[in-house]
Design an enzyme around this catalytic site. Structure first.
Site, short mmCIF file in Angstrom:
data_model
loop_
_atom_site.label_atom_id
_atom_site.label_comp_id
_atom_site.label_asym_id
_atom_site.label_seq_id
_atom_site.Cartn_x
_atom_site.Cartn_y
_atom_site.Cartn_z
N GLU A 95 0.81 -1.22 0.00
CA GLU A 95 0.00 0.00 0.00
C GLU A 95 0.85 1.27 0.00
OE1 GLU A 95 -3.28 1.78 2.99
OE2 GLU A 95 -3.36 -0.36 2.65
N ASP A 96 1.95 1.25 0.77
CA ASP A 96 2.70 2.49 1.01
C ASP A 96 4.03 2.61 0.27
OD1 ASP A 96 0.66 3.13 2.69
OD2 ASP A 96 1.70 2.62 4.54
#
Length: 760
Positions: A95-96
């Site tokens: 996600e990051d």
């Protein structure tokens, strides 16, 4: 030079903190019953550490501390193994950072990659605010969870750590995260048997949503601690003597009701802290002499203690023969202490206690096999996962409807119902004969005309009770009715009924769309959704689709007034005023609608670059710019929040409002922090309900307290007296919640008035 030294010191401090946290995780894992796979965990840690390098959380600590903390919770508090610990360490990488799910699969294998993918939010704003990315992410989580339960278990660990570190977030984010936690994640933790986690999630949510109430309850629990200890010692002494004589190996624990549970009871039952009698409960945990005989031993203990104290006839709860769907087993009995207090005693074996505290799913239903595989037992948990799949197979068009469907029966209390052949079915409490029909088969539900419960004929809406035997009666002539949605209580039944009704209404909607198009073309106006929305609002219909259906069913017929509305020829003098009054619950001091001191009536429209992190302040002068919603009737002094609606106007709700709970869980990015800045200039309606023993002069005393002593304006009064019981409803004009509290405290001092509570 100094800056470089400071930086080096900070980096050294960070390294020590990260190394210490990871070592603690490894030590916890090494002490667990899982096979030791420290190499793969270390590999996952190093990978995640590198991926998150240089990134910090809002609290200022290195980001990697969050995945380590989530892995620690998964290992220590939920009892998960190496696969889950690796997934927890890697859960934010996709996600990051620039790494993909494929990268994770290549390095750590398909199983870890699938769990990480399930935990990864759907990227980008492709859904828009209307579609609720929050609900879509939750749907994705459930889809993956129905293949691998560890996805939701790690998500709950992630949520628990986020809640423990929520202090660094702005208030609007706190309300969004706390509301979503209370609405979705705490019930999920409960459904999976994670009792300690559930309680902590509830208390943390409560702490951020209602800080003053939370602090007050904590303070009262602390101040009454010594009297509770004394009661516990006096109550348990004779029980200990009896159990010692029986030669049982046991421990007795004091269980204190959590602050959230206490507050919830205070709200629902309209009682004060001092009026709650079940704050203390007693837990007897024993080690059975023979594992096969542990249920009998529970009952032997029950018999022994019920000879010491009288038991409450209606409060025996047997979760031994029929455990709850989350695996919970215990025998609950309520006994009358010698101090005249009812005290609940929970009797359970050490095995039952471990399941109750740490979670049925993690410990018993799913155990990690020799190669890290999950071995699956048949049972309630699989039925539950099947129900989730059924709900997901029939997608709800609306985010809030979807969350409602999930909440409806996945988190409900259970009852046990029998088929005509004697098969046992677990159903949620409050379910009807029609729910039962849909549980068996969609065809059975669609054509259900009634049922026989314990051989007696009952209607579709009949509520079932534990132990009922149910036979469903059908007819091919029967079809699904819109009214069925109002009384079914299971997610499956509601989803199926709505799906069938949607199919039917699509045809009617098409007809309505054609009617609208013809009307617009006849008057040389463009056929667009903006005009449809305008007419829907004009006819006070919330959704455009419902407006089209109303046109198709001819319950709305378009005419001159609609044309005037679209072209703006006639300005509705009374209409605009009525629309404004609908959202404003206050009256000014002169009590005239159009006097000089009436606050500004133009509703505030949120501009494009509006700072959503800053609180909005509601004052005596700007109160008319906001919509005060009738679902919860907020008045000054209530804990409130703002919500930006589809028209970019701001709705005001109580933070504890059920509608606000759904909004926090579905459209969290539209939540605002709202605060009161009022100075007792305006009056608000508050309705009090009074109950007591009827006597001559009681009503006079009530009105004396209200009118003379407190100078309160009584708006309406409704009184009934039956069989010597006085009941009254008083609608009063007050400035704020403080006034209401003072009025209630004063009324409670009147002799023979037994109950005073605010209902609106």
């Amino acid at each position: 030079m100094m800056a470089t030294e400071e930086q080096q010191l900070r980096e050294k401090s960070d390294e020590e903190m990260i190394g210490g946290a990871f070592q603690h995780l490894i030590d916890t894992y090494a002490a667990s019953r899982h096979r030791q796979k420290i190499d793969i965990i270390t590999k996952a840690f190093n990978f995640a550490r590198q991926a998150h390098k240089g990134v910090r959380r809002l609290s200022g600590e290195p980001y990697i501390m969050h995945p380590i903390a989530v892995a620690q919770i998964a290992c220590e508090e939920v009892g998960l193994g190496s696969t889950s610990i690796c997934a927890a360490l890697l859960h934010d990488v996709v996600e990051d950072t620039d790494y993909t799910t494929e990268d994770i699969e290549n390095i750590f294998g398909a199983k870890v990659a699938r769990i990480v993918d399930g935990l990864t939010k759907i990227s980008g704003g492709i859904f828009g605010e209307q579609a609720s990315a929050q609900a879509e992410n939750f749907k994705k989580l459930l889809l993956t969870m129905s293949d691998d339960i560890r996805v939701i278990l790690i998500k709950i660990c992630d949520r628990l750590h986020n809640m423990r570190t929520l202090e660094s977030q702005p208030a609007n984010k706190q309300y969004k995260i706390a509301g979503e936690t209370l609405y979705i994640y705490a019930p999920l933790a409960n459904r999976l048997g994670l009792n300690k986690v559930k309680t902590e999630l509830e208390d943390l949510s409560f702490r951020y949503e209602h800080p003053a109430d939370y602090a007050l309850i904590r303070q009262k629990l602390a101040s009454t601690q010594s009297s509770r200890h004394e009661l516990f010692d006096l109550f348990t002494q004779p029980i200990e003597e009896a159990l010692n004589k029986m030669g049982i190996s046991y421990t007795i624990k004091e269980r204190i009701k959590s602050p959230y549970s206490i507050w919830n009871k205070m709200q629902n039952k309209h009682v004060t802290f001092e009026e709650i009698y079940d704050i203390l409960a007693v837990r007897i945990i024993f080690s059975p002499k023979n594992r096969e005989d542990e249920i009998n031993e529970c009952f032997k203990i029950y018999v022994a203690i019920s000879q010491i104290y009288k038991s409450h006839p209606n409060r025996l709860r047997d979760w031994l023969s029929h455990p709850k769907a989350n695996g919970y087993q215990a025998l609950h009995v309520t006994l009358m202490s010698r101090q005249g207090r009812w005290i609940e005693v929970q009797i359970r074996s050490d095995r039952m206690d471990e399941i109750a505290e740490k979670g049925f799913a993690a410990h018993w239903k799913y155990k990690e096999g020799e190669h890290g595989d999950i071995t699956e037992d048949e049972g309630e948990l699989n039925d539950w996962l099947l129900t989730i799949k059924e709900i997901l197979d029939d997608p709800q068009p609306n985010a809030i409807d979807f969350l409602d469907a999930i909440k409806l029966n996945l988190f409900a209390q259970e009852i046990f119902v029998f088929t005509p052949k004697g098969e046992i079915k677990t159903m949620p409490t409050g379910c009807t004969a029609l729910d039962f029909a849909f549980t068996i088969h969609t065809f059975l539900g669609s054509h259900c005309i009634g049922a026989k419960v314990n051989h007696k004929l009952v209607p579709l809406s009949h509520k079932l009770e534990s132990g009922d035997q149910v036979e469903i009666l059908t007819s091919k002539a029967q079809h699904v009715q819109p009214s069925w949605v109002n009384f079914v209580s299971t997610a499956k039944a509601r989803a199926k009924i709505q799906a069938i009704l949607r199919r039917n209404s699509r045809e009617i909607q098409k007809v309505g769309e054609e009617v609208f198009a013809r009307f617009m073309q006849q008057h040389d106006l463009p056929v667009n959704t903006a005009y449809a929305d305008q007419l829907a609002a004009f006819h006070e219909v919330e959704k455009r689709e419902d407006f089209y259906i109303a046109l198709g069913e001819k319950t709305i017929i378009l005419g001159e007034k609609d044309l005037d509305e679209l072209t703006g020829k006639k300005k509705k003098k009374q209409g605009s005023n009525k629309g404004w009054r609908k959202f404003v619950p206050f009256l000014n001091s002169t009590d005239k609608e159009e006097s000089d001191d009436t606050p500004h009536k133009q509703l505030f429209v949120v501009p494009e670059k509006f700072n959503r992190k800053k609180p909005i302040f509601i004052t005596d002068d700007n109160i008319g710019q906001y919509k005060f919603m009738s679902c919860c009737h907020p008045i000054p002094g209530d804990d409130i929040l703002g919500f930006i609606d589809n028209k970019q106007q701001i709705e005001i709700h109580k933070r504890a409002c059920p509608v606000a709970d759904k909004l926090k869980s579905s459209y969290g990015n539209r939540i605002l922090d709202a605060k009161w800045d009022m100075h007792k200039r305006l009056f608000f309606d508050a309705t009090l309900q009074l109950e007591g023993i009827d006597r001559i002069g009681l009503l006079n005393e009530v009105t004396q307290v209200l009118s003379r002593q407190m100078n309160v304006n009584i708006h309406t009064v409704n009184i009934t007296c039956e069989d010597g019981i006085f009941k009254g409803t008083f609608k009063l004009r007050v400035h704020d919640r403080e006034d209401v509290k003072e009025i209630i405290d004063n009324l409670k001092s009147i002799k023979d008035l037994k109950e005073v509570k605010q209902i609106l």
